[in-house]
Design a protein around this motif. Structure first.
Motif, PDB file in Angstrom:
ATOM      1  N   ASP A 168     -17.619 -20.157   1.605  1.00 61.52           N
ATOM      2  CA  ASP A 168     -16.549 -21.093   1.954  1.00 61.52           C
ATOM      3  C   ASP A 168     -15.243 -20.350   2.169  1.00 61.52           C
ATOM      4  OD1 ASP A 168     -17.910 -23.741   1.468  1.00 61.52           O
ATOM      5  OD2 ASP A 168     -18.238 -22.757  -0.462  1.00 61.52           O
ATOM      6  N   MET A 169     -15.142 -19.204   1.501  1.00 59.71           N
ATOM      7  CA  MET A 169     -13.913 -18.429   1.676  1.00 59.71           C
ATOM      8  C   MET A 169     -14.185 -16.937   1.562  1.00 59.71           C
ATOM      9  SD  MET A 169     -11.855 -18.999  -1.879  1.00 59.71           S
ATOM     10  CE  MET A 169     -12.526 -20.534  -2.487  1.00 59.71           C
ATOM     11  N   ILE A 170     -13.450 -16.186   2.369  1.00 55.59           N
ATOM     12  CA  ILE A 170     -13.446 -14.733   2.257  1.00 55.59           C
ATOM     13  C   ILE A 170     -12.089 -14.346   1.696  1.00 55.59           C
ATOM     14  CG2 ILE A 170     -13.453 -12.556   3.532  1.00 55.59           C
ATOM     15  CD1 ILE A 170     -15.467 -13.824   5.476  1.00 55.59           C
ATOM     16  N   ILE A 171     -12.131 -13.543   0.639  1.00 55.72           N
ATOM     17  CA  ILE A 171     -10.890 -13.095  -0.005  1.00 55.72           C
ATOM     18  C   ILE A 171     -10.692 -11.630   0.359  1.00 55.72           C
ATOM     19  CG2 ILE A 171      -9.748 -12.714  -2.218  1.00 55.72           C
ATOM     20  CD1 ILE A 171     -11.679 -14.955  -3.336  1.00 55.72           C
ATOM     21  N   CYS A 172      -9.563 -11.321   0.929  1.00 56.26           N
ATOM     22  CA  CYS A 172      -9.324  -9.938   1.360  1.00 56.26           C
ATOM     23  C   CYS A 172      -8.052  -9.375   0.727  1.00 56.26           C
ATOM     24  CB  CYS A 172      -9.235  -9.861   2.882  1.00 56.26           C
ATOM     25  SG  CYS A 172      -8.952  -8.170   3.460  1.00 56.26           S
ATOM     26  N   PRO A 173      -8.202  -8.687  -0.416  1.00 52.53           N
ATOM     27  CA  PRO A 173      -7.060  -7.968  -0.981  1.00 52.53           C
ATOM     28  C   PRO A 173      -6.843  -6.698  -0.168  1.00 52.53           C
ATOM     29  CG  PRO A 173      -8.787  -8.420  -2.610  1.00 52.53           C
ATOM     30  CD  PRO A 173      -9.394  -8.600  -1.267  1.00 52.53           C
ATOM     31  N   SER A 174      -5.578  -6.366   0.066  1.00 50.09           N
ATOM     32  CA  SER A 174      -5.279  -5.309   1.026  1.00 50.09           C
ATOM     33  C   SER A 174      -4.081  -4.492   0.561  1.00 50.09           C
ATOM     34  CB  SER A 174      -5.002  -5.977   2.379  1.00 50.09           C
ATOM     35  OG  SER A 174      -4.598  -5.048   3.335  1.00 50.09           O
ATOM     36  N   ALA A 175      -4.054  -3.228   1.008  1.00 48.68           N
ATOM     37  CA  ALA A 175      -2.856  -2.390   0.833  1.00 48.68           C
ATOM     38  C   ALA A 175      -2.661  -1.705   2.181  1.00 48.68           C
ATOM     39  CB  ALA A 175      -3.048  -1.368  -0.282  1.00 48.68           C
ATOM     40  N   SER A 176      -2.137  -2.455   3.109  1.00 47.98           N
ATOM     41  CA  SER A 176      -2.043  -1.960   4.483  1.00 47.98           C
ATOM     42  C   SER A 176      -0.649  -1.423   4.759  1.00 47.98           C
ATOM     43  CB  SER A 176      -2.372  -3.105   5.450  1.00 47.98           C
ATOM     44  OG  SER A 176      -2.039  -2.730   6.771  1.00 47.98           O
ATOM     45  N   PRO A 177      -0.553  -0.118   5.018  1.00 47.26           N
ATOM     46  CA  PRO A 177       0.763   0.453   5.335  1.00 47.26           C
ATOM     47  C   PRO A 177       1.142   0.134   6.779  1.00 47.26           C
ATOM     48  CG  PRO A 177      -0.860   2.166   4.736  1.00 47.26           C
ATOM     49  CD  PRO A 177      -1.604   0.913   5.006  1.00 47.26           C
ATOM     50  N   GLY A 178       2.400  -0.202   6.979  1.00 47.50           N
ATOM     51  CA  GLY A 178       2.872  -0.571   8.304  1.00 47.50           C
ATOM     52  C   GLY A 178       3.114   0.650   9.172  1.00 47.50           C
ATOM     53  N   ARG A 179       2.720   0.554  10.432  1.00 47.71           N
ATOM     54  CA  ARG A 179       3.015   1.618  11.395  1.00 47.71           C
ATOM     55  C   ARG A 179       2.843   1.046  12.785  1.00 47.71           C
ATOM     56  NH1 ARG A 179      -1.566   1.328   8.908  1.00 47.71           N
ATOM     57  NH2 ARG A 179      -3.517   2.152   9.738  1.00 47.71           N
ATOM     58  N   GLY A 180       3.443   1.744  13.739  1.00 47.09           N
ATOM     59  CA  GLY A 180       3.373   1.258  15.106  1.00 47.09           C
ATOM     60  C   GLY A 180       4.632   0.522  15.487  1.00 47.09           C
ATOM     61  N   ILE A 181       5.673   1.286  15.854  1.00 48.62           N
ATOM     62  CA  ILE A 181       6.961   0.699  16.220  1.00 48.62           C
ATOM     63  C   ILE A 181       7.032   0.565  17.741  1.00 48.62           C
ATOM     64  CG2 ILE A 181       9.448   1.125  16.296  1.00 48.62           C
ATOM     65  CD1 ILE A 181       8.575   0.385  13.572  1.00 48.62           C
ATOM     66  N   THR A 182       7.222  -0.651  18.207  1.00 51.34           N
ATOM     67  CA  THR A 182       7.459  -0.883  19.633  1.00 51.34           C
ATOM     68  C   THR A 182       8.644  -1.833  19.736  1.00 51.34           C
ATOM     69  OG1 THR A 182       6.023  -2.815  19.727  1.00 51.34           O
ATOM     70  CG2 THR A 182       4.980  -0.678  20.119  1.00 51.34           C
ATOM     71  N   THR A 183       8.755  -2.513  20.852  1.00 45.74           N
ATOM     72  CA  THR A 183       9.835  -3.493  20.974  1.00 45.74           C
ATOM     73  C   THR A 183       9.452  -4.819  20.315  1.00 45.74           C
ATOM     74  OG1 THR A 183       8.960  -4.057  23.138  1.00 45.74           O
ATOM     75  CG2 THR A 183      10.793  -2.509  23.084  1.00 45.74           C
ATOM     76  N   ASP A 184       8.195  -4.937  19.859  1.00 45.94           N
ATOM     77  CA  ASP A 184       7.758  -6.185  19.226  1.00 45.94           C
ATOM     78  C   ASP A 184       8.520  -6.439  17.929  1.00 45.94           C
ATOM     79  OD1 ASP A 184       5.976  -6.513  21.223  1.00 45.94           O
ATOM     80  OD2 ASP A 184       4.236  -5.791  20.090  1.00 45.94           O
ATOM     81  N   GLU A 185       8.529  -7.703  17.538  1.00 49.70           N
ATOM     82  CA  GLU A 185       9.218  -8.051  16.297  1.00 49.70           C
ATOM     83  C   GLU A 185       8.417  -7.675  15.075  1.00 49.70           C
ATOM     84  OE1 GLU A 185      10.408 -12.124  16.369  1.00 49.70           O
ATOM     85  OE2 GLU A 185      11.599 -11.835  18.187  1.00 49.70           O
ATOM     86  N   ARG A 186       7.119  -7.459  15.264  1.00 52.80           N
ATOM     87  CA  ARG A 186       6.263  -7.089  14.138  1.00 52.80           C
ATOM     88  C   ARG A 186       5.645  -5.723  14.374  1.00 52.80           C
ATOM     89  NH1 ARG A 186       3.025 -11.860  11.806  1.00 52.80           N
ATOM     90  NH2 ARG A 186       1.264 -10.654  12.467  1.00 52.80           N
ATOM     91  N   LEU A 187       5.234  -5.090  13.273  1.00 49.65           N
ATOM     92  CA  LEU A 187       4.561  -3.806  13.373  1.00 49.65           C
ATOM     93  C   LEU A 187       3.195  -3.980  14.028  1.00 49.65           C
ATOM     94  CD1 LEU A 187       5.447  -2.688   9.782  1.00 49.65           C
ATOM     95  CD2 LEU A 187       5.928  -1.287  11.795  1.00 49.65           C
ATOM     96  N   GLY A 188       2.716  -2.917  14.654  1.00 44.00           N
ATOM     97  CA  GLY A 188       1.393  -2.957  15.271  1.00 44.00           C
ATOM     98  C   GLY A 188       0.312  -3.370  14.289  1.00 44.00           C
ATOM     99  N   THR A 189       0.387  -2.856  13.053  1.00 40.79           N
ATOM    100  CA  THR A 189      -0.626  -3.195  12.050  1.00 40.79           C
ATOM    101  C   THR A 189      -0.602  -4.683  11.715  1.00 40.79           C
ATOM    102  OG1 THR A 189       0.954  -1.995  10.680  1.00 40.79           O
ATOM    103  CG2 THR A 189      -1.281  -1.210  10.674  1.00 40.79           C
ATOM    104  N   ALA A 190       0.593  -5.267  11.628  1.00 44.64           N
ATOM    105  CA  ALA A 190       0.694  -6.690  11.290  1.00 44.64           C
ATOM    106  C   ALA A 190       0.037  -7.532  12.381  1.00 44.64           C
ATOM    107  CB  ALA A 190       2.157  -7.085  11.109  1.00 44.64           C
ATOM    108  N   GLU A 191       0.275  -7.155  13.628  1.00 38.92           N
ATOM    109  CA  GLU A 191      -0.336  -7.867  14.750  1.00 38.92           C
ATOM    110  C   GLU A 191      -1.858  -7.796  14.662  1.00 38.92           C
ATOM    111  OE1 GLU A 191       1.003  -9.726  16.982  1.00 38.92           O
ATOM    112  OE2 GLU A 191       3.113  -9.286  16.581  1.00 38.92           O
ATOM    113  N   SER A 192      -2.364  -6.583  14.418  1.00 40.60           N
ATOM    114  CA  SER A 192      -3.822  -6.393  14.404  1.00 40.60           C
ATOM    115  C   SER A 192      -4.475  -7.199  13.288  1.00 40.60           C
ATOM    116  CB  SER A 192      -4.183  -4.917  14.198  1.00 40.60           C
ATOM    117  OG  SER A 192      -3.401  -4.104  15.009  1.00 40.60           O
ATOM    118  N   TYR A 193      -3.897  -7.130  12.098  1.00 40.83           N
ATOM    119  CA  TYR A 193      -4.495  -7.856  10.972  1.00 40.83           C
ATOM    120  C   TYR A 193      -4.475  -9.365  11.218  1.00 40.83           C
ATOM    121  CZ  TYR A 193      -5.615  -4.208   7.636  1.00 40.83           C
ATOM    122  OH  TYR A 193      -6.210  -3.164   6.993  1.00 40.83           O
ATOM    123  N   GLY A 194      -3.373  -9.848  11.772  1.00 42.52           N
ATOM    124  CA  GLY A 194      -3.288 -11.277  12.066  1.00 42.52           C
ATOM    125  C   GLY A 194      -4.414 -11.702  12.988  1.00 42.52           C
TER     126      GLY A 194
END
Lengths: 290, 284
Positions: A168-194
């Motif tokens: 019924d649910m998947i639980i994903c604990p994470s320690a994801s470091p941010g990287r990937g700076i572009t003109t986007d408002e979010r980091l590349g990693t945040a986009e990918s995980y989303g």
């Protein structure tokens, strides 16, 4: 869980102290108290919440065995509410695992040992950890759940296997470091995980609880962004910003049934076909006869 | 050297940044890495150039202007404009400052070595400033915050144990052209952002003259080399001049030692930084 199948979940987007288990345990107690006051029934901490992430040689010094006084203290956290937290587990044979532990009513219900240990770029986990060898779901007071730790979700098979067990649910604990700076408002990693988390929730018609940490370790920033996603892929709650926070959401487990009636993807899944095809690919790869 | 049109944009598209996102990460970095090791304050060398002006601005936002000390350390041949630019930043941010003219101590030393060339004198000045920064950091109970950017670090265009020395460096992963964008966006005076980059070790010195190439072009090449791991053949196909490629690759390779701790002769089974590996933020 209330009679109508509603469950109050909490994600602790915290900043653990690196290699200071005592301080982190005390902070876990504080978060559990705060969450319990807020009515949370299932509380999720990030990957390696008890120790911090870039431990290097501190892995051995930060580890605890599955039995003993340190584990008793952790079990005690779950007297009032269910708790998922991250720790380094030392097995009796002295292998160390990056593990996520599910506690309920003072008992250790399930241990997931991280299977996919990233060892590339900025990551070095295989140098320090032994790899888990299974993806298993487990029964909770709120339905069937499965845990995948961070890099585990970057392998489709992990979530696929759990989904076939009917979670019924998947639980994903994470320690994801941010990287990937572009003109986007979010980091590349945040986009990918989303993208990945929402895709899993929708494809596998399951709730997806993603709990990422915040803070900095040796210059690396952890981007937070913890989120609760419904079985239709919609984000029900998400923490913007990189401050410590308790992310709250009330989920209706009946949504899983509704979603699987509307989109019976799991019913139509051809497990045997998948197994046969995988076996064929495996044989072709290893050049072994059928 | 010539470059194809796509490489001649004012800001090379892959190196464009969202300044607000970067500002937030770097302010958080300074706050976190300074405070968790028990400090509240930072000290930095403020040259009046864009790198140190940017770091001063970020530090003031992260820790409060009252917790930032800028040392202005001219030598007698430094451009007077550098000092006035530095003072403008001090005034704009409301941070503490201290002016220390390093001429007497530099001149006293080189009185014994009158034949020393400009480069040797320049390196000595950079290390003199480092020595003053660390002394003041002790007195002020502050961490030394560094200002070396990624382009300089990769090219080795800095003095080892001089301007390259610091406790924490918020801008070491920003190429110069990215750093310009951030500085411009967060209010570093335009005259400072736009002036020709200079180490100001002697009158009229210019980074780009000394390096022989413009930062804009160097950063484009470094982007392909470092971020994209492009091969020399690929770089040539992109339109980069072979001599330029070879020169930059050589600089990155030859200056690797500056980016590392001293090499330790291995004897035991747990040698520091080889198989004795602990995080810098150990226990924090």
């Amino acid at each position: 869980m209330s009679q109508d199948g509603r469950l109050a979940v909490g994600l602790v987007q915290m900043d653990p102290a690196l290699g200071d288990r005592d301080r982190n345990l005390e902070r876990h107690r504080q978060w559990v108290r705060q969450a319990a006051t807020a009515g949370v029934e299932l509380l999720v901490f990030p990957e390696l919440s008890l120790t911090g992430y870039f431990l290097k040689d501190l892995v051995a010094e930060s580890a605890i065995p599955l039995e003993g006084a340190a584990m008793d203290e952790l079990r005690g956290l779950s007297d009032g509410i269910d708790v998922v937290l991250g720790a380094v587990i030392e097995e009796p044979d002295h292998r160390y695992f990056n593990a996520s532990l599910y506690f309920s009513r003072g008992e250790l219900v399930h241990v997931h040992r991280k299977v996919y240990l990233p060892t590339y770029g900025m990551f070095d986990e295989q140098r320090y950890f032994a790899a888990g060898d299974r993806f298993r779901s487990f029964k909770t007071g709120f339905g069937r759940a499965g845990i995948l730790v961070c890099e585990d979700i970057w392998h489709l098979s992990s979530a696929y296997i759990l989904s076939l067990e009917g979670v019924d649910m998947i639980i994903c604990p994470s320690a994801s470091p941010g990287r990937g700076i572009t003109t986007d408002e979010r980091l590349g990693t945040a986009e990918s995980y989303g993208l990945v988390c929402r895709t899993y929730a929708q494809f596998l018609t399951t709730f997806f609880l993603y709990c990422n940490r915040v803070g900095y370790e040796d210059g690396a920033n952890f981007w937070g962004g913890s989120m609760v996603i419904g079985p239709n892929g919609d984000i029900m709650a998400q923490q913007e910003g990189t401050d410590e926070a308790l992310v709250l959401a009330t989920i209706d487990l009946g949504d899983v049934r509704r979603e699987r009636l509307a989109n019976p993807l799991l019913r139509d899944e051809r497990i045997e076909l998948t197994i046969n095809e995988l076996r064929r690919v495996w044989h072709e790869r290893t050049r072994k006869p059928f | 050297m010539s470059a194809p049109a796509s490489l001649s944009d004012p800001v090379f598209p892959p190196l464009r940044i969202n300044p607000e996102l970067v500002r937030r990460i770097l302010v958080g970095f300074i706050r976190n890495e300074v405070r968790k090791v028990g400090f509240e304050r930072v000290v930095l060398g403020l040259s009046g150039g864009v790198d140190s002006s940017l770091v001063a601005t970020l530090a003031a936002e992260a820790l409060g202007a009252d917790n930032v000390l800028a040392l202005i350390m001219p030598y007698k041949t430094s451009d007077p404009k550098s000092k006035s630019d530095a003072l403008q930043v001090v005034q704009q941010l409301g941070i503490h400052h201290l002016e220390i003219d390093i001429s007497p101590q530099i001149d006293a030393y080189f009185a014994r070595f009158p034949d020393a060339d400009q480069k040797r004198r320049g390196n000595k000045m950079a290390r003199e400033r480092m020595s003053i920064l660390y002394d003041q950091s002790w007195d002020w109970r502050a961490l030394v915050i560094g200002t070396s950017n990624k382009t300089e670090l990769l090219l080795g265009y800095g003095t080892i144990y001089g301007d390259m020395a610091s406790a924490i460096n918020p801008v070491g992963d920003l190429y110069k052209t990215q750093l310009w964008q951030l500085a411009d966006a967060i209010g570093v005076p335009t005259s400072i952002v736009q002036k020709a980059p200079s180490a100001d070790l002697w009158a009229g010195q210019s980074d780009e003259t000394e390096l022989g190439f413009q930062y804009r072009m160097i950063d484009q090449l470094l982007y392909y080399l470092v971020e994209r791991r492009s091969t020399v053949d690929e770089l040539k196909r992109l339109g980069f001049d072979e001599a330029f490629i070879v020169d930059i690759i050589r600089r990155v390779r030859d200056n690797q030692y500056k980016r590392r701790l001293p090499v330790i002769a291995k004897l035991s089974s747990r040698t520091i930084d080889r198989d004795f590996r602990y995080p810098r933020d150990w226990g924090h």
